[in-house]
Write an enzyme that holds these catalytic residues in place. Structure first.
Site, short mmCIF file in Angstrom:
data_model
loop_
_atom_site.label_atom_id
_atom_site.label_comp_id
_atom_site.label_asym_id
_atom_site.label_seq_id
_atom_site.Cartn_x
_atom_site.Cartn_y
_atom_site.Cartn_z
N ASP A 1 43.28 66.36 16.88
CA ASP A 1 44.64 65.80 16.79
C ASP A 1 45.23 65.71 18.21
OD1 ASP A 1 46.96 64.96 15.47
OD2 ASP A 1 47.71 67.01 15.20
N HIS B 1 57.66 64.64 15.23
CA HIS B 1 57.03 65.92 14.92
C HIS B 1 58.06 67.03 14.69
CE1 HIS B 1 53.55 63.90 16.99
NE2 HIS B 1 52.99 64.35 15.88
N GLY B 2 57.63 68.05 13.97
CA GLY B 2 58.47 69.24 13.84
C GLY B 2 59.38 69.22 12.63
N SER C 1 55.95 65.31 7.77
CA SER C 1 56.40 66.40 6.89
C SER C 1 57.75 66.06 6.28
CB SER C 1 56.50 67.71 7.69
OG SER C 1 55.22 68.29 7.84
O1 G3H Z 1 51.28 67.07 16.46
C1 G3H Z 1 51.59 68.24 16.40
C2 G3H Z 1 50.95 69.15 15.43
O2 G3H Z 1 51.90 69.62 14.52
C3 G3H Z 1 50.24 70.26 16.13
O3 G3H Z 1 51.14 71.12 16.71
O4 G3H Z 1 50.38 71.37 19.07
O5 G3H Z 1 51.83 73.11 17.98
O6 G3H Z 1 49.43 72.86 17.32
P1 G3H Z 1 50.66 72.18 17.85
P1 13P Z 2 54.76 67.17 11.22
O1 13P Z 2 55.33 67.97 12.34
O2 13P Z 2 55.78 66.24 10.63
O3 13P Z 2 54.10 67.99 10.19
O4 13P Z 2 53.64 66.20 11.87
C1 13P Z 2 52.34 66.68 12.14
C2 13P Z 2 51.54 65.74 12.96
O5 13P Z 2 51.86 64.57 13.15
C3 13P Z 2 50.30 66.27 13.55
O6 13P Z 2 49.68 65.35 14.39
ZN ZN Z 3 50.98 64.06 15.46
#
Ligand code: G3H
Ligand code: 13P
Ligand code: ZN
Length: 326
Positions: free
Chosen positions: A96, A192-193, A231
């Site tokens: 990711d 995100h978030g 989300s």
């Molecule tokens: O795109 C963001 C995902 O929720 C992953 O988050 O970089 O804190 O693992 P992270």
């Molecule tokens: P959320 O923060 O909306 O769950 O998105 C996750 C995401 O896009 C991971 O790449």
């Molecule tokens: Zn993402």
């Protein structure tokens, strides 16, 4: 560096065939992030029980937290576990938000079946060049690649964007053609978030930019489109977290009906991480507050894992439509 390990030896699949089916069938494949054992167990149990194909994805943050080798072995364990549970569901191991060719190569070489190269913060020409470099390497090993055009508001790993820059539909055709990517993440108003929209008193969540999605679809018909930041920020979890000592006031996400609408179109991968985090945090807080004498992590992490299973089953069955499609 160790020897090259092909994902095919690990029982994983790339995303090509499952995306094709999802686009044709009007549903989306869930992409759940994992960082630890309980998250991965929950994803596998829920996807086996709902007979859903699944993308298990690893961010840079996850690699730093849990170690890339550990995560890859966990993914192999997940494939075996799914089989033992009686359903041979397609499982993709995906990077990711990969931010460099070297990182994507390292994941491909160690058994990932799919990678994202996120050049969305670069200029159009630089994004094309970097994405093409990753595609050229990945395709030698039949690994699929996700690219991104347009920047999501909020934090994309180290890339911080204050305002979202929506995807410009007039760029998608050239990007897809010149890079050879297998799927494209676009920006249509998600972020995100857990704080996706700043709402004033009485305001409701603004609709996603379905006009941009429709225009992208028109220009690249049938091409797999990906939605990040998807989300819903389930309010029951936010309330539980706040009830048991947390402070997540104003957390809000994308309503489920909008995600269903997106899944029915060319959106064939929907990324969900924050909802799982909220579910686990809510249950851990609740459990510890109600059981002050407990100190066995299996108890509070077990409660969190059970909730995550329910949440993922709900997503697959009711929101993404991937249940029964394995
Ligand atoms: O795109 C963001 C995902 O929720 C992953 O988050 O970089 O804190 O693992 P992270
Ligand atoms: P959320 O923060 O909306 O769950 O998105 C996750 C995401 O896009 C991971 O790449
Ligand atoms: Zn993402």
């Amino acid at each position: 560096m160790g020897d090259f390990i092909s994902y095919k030896e690990l029982g994983l699949v790339n995303s090509r065939a499952i995306f094709k089916k999802a686009v044709a069938g009007g549903y989306a494949i869930p992409a759940y992030n994992f960082n630890n054992l309980e998250q991965l167990q929950a994803i596998i149990v829920a996807c086996v029980e709902t007979k859903s194909p699944v993308i298990i994805q690893v961010s840079n943050g996850a690699r730093n937290y849990a170690n890339e080798t550990m995560l890859r072995h966990m993914a192999t364990g997940a494939v075996q576990m799914a089989k033992e549970l009686g359903a041979d569901i397609p499982i993709v191991l995906h990077l990711d938000h990969g931010d460099s060719f070297e990182l994507c190569k390292s994941c491909i070489d160690s058994g990932f079946s799919s990678v994202m190269i996120d050049g969305s913060h670069l200029s159009f020409a630089e994004n094309i060049a970097l994405t093409k470099q990753v595609v050229d390497y990945a395709h030698q090993y039949d690994v699929t690649v996700e690219g991104e055009l347009g920047v999501l508001a909020g934090i994309e790993d180290d890339v911080v964007a204050e305002e979202s820059t929506y995807t410009q539909p007039e760029e998608v055709e050239e990007f897809v053609k010149k890079t050879g990517v297998d799927s494209l993440a676009i920006s249509i108003g998600t972020s995100h978030g857990a704080f996706k929209f700043k709402l004033k008193e009485g305001e409701s969540v603004p609709p996603l930019r379905f006009d941009i999605l429709a225009e992208c679809e028109q220009r690249i018909p049938g091409f797999p489109i990906v939605l990040h930041g998807a989300s819903s920020v389930v309010q029951e979890y936010v309330a539980l977290i706040n009830q048991y000592g947390g402070h997540l006031d104003g957390a809000v996400g994308v309503p489920e009906d909008q995600l269903r609408k997106a899944a029915a179109s060319a959106v064939c991968k929907i990324n969900i991480d924050s909802d799982g985090r909220l579910a686990m945090t809510a249950k851990v807080r609740e459990f510890l507050a109600n059981n002050p004498n407990e100190f066995d992590p299996r108890k509070f992490l077990g409660a969190a894992r059970n909730e995550l299973i329910s949440l993922i089953k709900h997503k697959n069955e009711t929101v993404l439509g991937s249940a029964g499609k394995a």
